[in-house]
Design an enzyme around this catalytic site. Structure first.
Site, PDB file in Angstrom:
ATOM      1  N   HIS A 125      -1.682   0.571   8.081  1.00  0.00           N
ATOM      2  CA  HIS A 125      -2.362   1.364   9.118  1.00  0.00           C
ATOM      3  C   HIS A 125      -1.382   1.997  10.120  1.00  0.00           C
ATOM      4  O   HIS A 125      -1.780   2.897  10.870  1.00  0.00           O
ATOM      5  CB  HIS A 125      -3.350   0.499   9.911  1.00  0.00           C
ATOM      6  N   ASP A 160      -6.307  -2.329  -0.859  1.00  0.00           N
ATOM      7  CA  ASP A 160      -6.862  -2.975   0.331  1.00  0.00           C
ATOM      8  C   ASP A 160      -8.238  -2.367   0.620  1.00  0.00           C
ATOM      9  O   ASP A 160      -8.469  -1.178   0.390  1.00  0.00           O
ATOM     10  CB  ASP A 160      -5.925  -2.740   1.516  1.00  0.00           C
ATOM     11  N   HIS A 162      -9.528  -1.611   3.376  1.00  0.00           N
ATOM     12  CA  HIS A 162      -9.438  -0.594   4.425  1.00  0.00           C
ATOM     13  C   HIS A 162      -8.467   0.504   3.992  1.00  0.00           C
ATOM     14  O   HIS A 162      -7.407   0.222   3.451  1.00  0.00           O
ATOM     15  CB  HIS A 162      -8.951  -1.223   5.736  1.00  0.00           C
ATOM     16  N   ASP A 247      -8.731  -8.058   0.976  1.00  0.00           N
ATOM     17  CA  ASP A 247      -9.966  -8.117   1.746  1.00  0.00           C
ATOM     18  C   ASP A 247     -11.130  -7.415   1.059  1.00  0.00           C
ATOM     19  O   ASP A 247     -12.237  -7.373   1.603  1.00  0.00           O
ATOM     20  CB  ASP A 247      -9.766  -7.561   3.162  1.00  0.00           C
TER      21      ASP A 247
END
Length: 334
Positions: A125, A160, A162, A247
């Site tokens: 991120h 991932d 996200h 995740d």
């Protein structure tokens, strides 16, 4: 196949505080899960070096590095509501960024066939201008930037849950990095729509497959088989970097996807299959249920070693086919 396992206890010194999902125990969960896979001599411990300030600046502005240094030196504090530093956070983050550089150098020297960086904080991120989303520096992007500077063509595969907005931002206009992300949408950070495909010389080298809550392993596998693999073949990478966030597991408390540890075995094996021999490095990203994280990371590392290890059955029957079709229309009709 020999897999280098890069870890350093100083990564535990990054402590975002009580109750934070990105906690130090994540690394121990990964290590215990991998040990349970029984890989024996296929797993080789390797100590990462710290990324230098010059390494960090290949991706990040000087103010990103300076702010993290100042906050940690002042005893810690929040960079944003999600990203909290302690005194040891910057050293941990430099090790997390340096792990990829160490892994690339070790593999290039022939001391392994693959590598897994069991480090934290995660990185995907972090943008050129901002630390965010639990991430200080963008570990995978820093390794990719080094490889591009050496004339390589790099695939960054990100599964991932996200979207890796930071990684996408770094290479959005680069023809030398193919960034592929399979992620939940909508979800934090709100980026990763299917029509985000790159710009300028990098148009077509960003591939997003935004999947709905409940998407299962069969949908992820179809996306890789039918969309990602043809695009990767056309791109012809010389190195593959994997943002290995776990995740997307159905037990994760922060997301709503439907994968199992067995699915991560299959996904990692598919990524390994498109990597040139001895040219694949995986980086720990998310994954916040400790049991799911340990089992999923173990399945990933075993797949890197060419070993089939599925602590849970694969999943199927979830939604997401429409998203795969949309990505195929954008990228395969080009």
């Amino acid at each position: 196949m020999t897999v280098l396992f890069l870890a350093d206890e100083r990564c535990l010194d990054h402590d975002p505080g009580r109750g934070h999902p990105e906690r130090p125990r994540r690394v121990e969960a990964v290590r215990q899960g991998v040990l349970a896979a029984g890989l024996g001599d296929a797993l080789v411990e390797c100590t990462p070096g710290e990324a230098t300030a010059a390494d960090l600046r290949t991706v990040h502005g000087a103010d990103v590095v300076a702010r993290a240094d100042a906050v940690a030196a002042g005893g810690g504090g929040a960079l944003d509501p999600d990203t909290v530093l302690s005194v040891g956070s910057v050293v941990a983050a430099r090790l997390a960024a340096g792990a990829g550089l160490t892994a690339v150098a070790e593999l290039a020297a022939g001391r392994g066939e693959a590598a897994f960086c069991a480090v934290r904080p995660p990185g995907h991120h972090a943008t050129p201008f901002r630390s965010m989303g639990f991430c200080l520096f963008n570990n995978v992007a820093i390794a990719a930037a080094r490889l591009v500077a050496e004339g390589e063509r790099v695939l960054i595969m990100d599964y991932d849950a996200h979207h890796g907005n930071g990684t996408q931002d770094v290479f959005y206009e680069s023809p030398d990095v193919l960034y592929v992300s399979l992620h939940q949408f909508p979800a934090y950070p709100g980026t990763g729509a299917v029509d985000e495909i790159g710009a300028g010389a990098g148009r077509g080298t960003t591939l997003n497959v935004p999947l709905p809550p409940g998407a299962t392993g069969d949908v992820f596998r179809r996306a890789i088989d039918e969309v990602v693999s043809p695009v990767v073949e056309r791109f012809a990478p010389t190195w593959v970097l994997l943002s290995a966030g776990f995740d997307a597991h159905r037990a994760d408390p922060l997301t709503m996807l439907g994968l199992s540890a067995g699915d991560f075995a299959d996904l990692t094996a598919a990524v390994r299959a498109v990597a040139p021999a001895g040219r694949i490095v995986a980086f720990l990203e998310g994954g916040y249920d400790l049991a799911a994280l340990g089992a999923s990371a173990a399945a990933c590392v075993a797949a890197l070693a060419g070993v089939s290890y599925r602590p849970e059955p694969v999943t199927s029957g979830g939604p997401g086919g429409v998203a795969v079709d949309a990505a195929a229309r954008l990228h395969l009709d080009r």
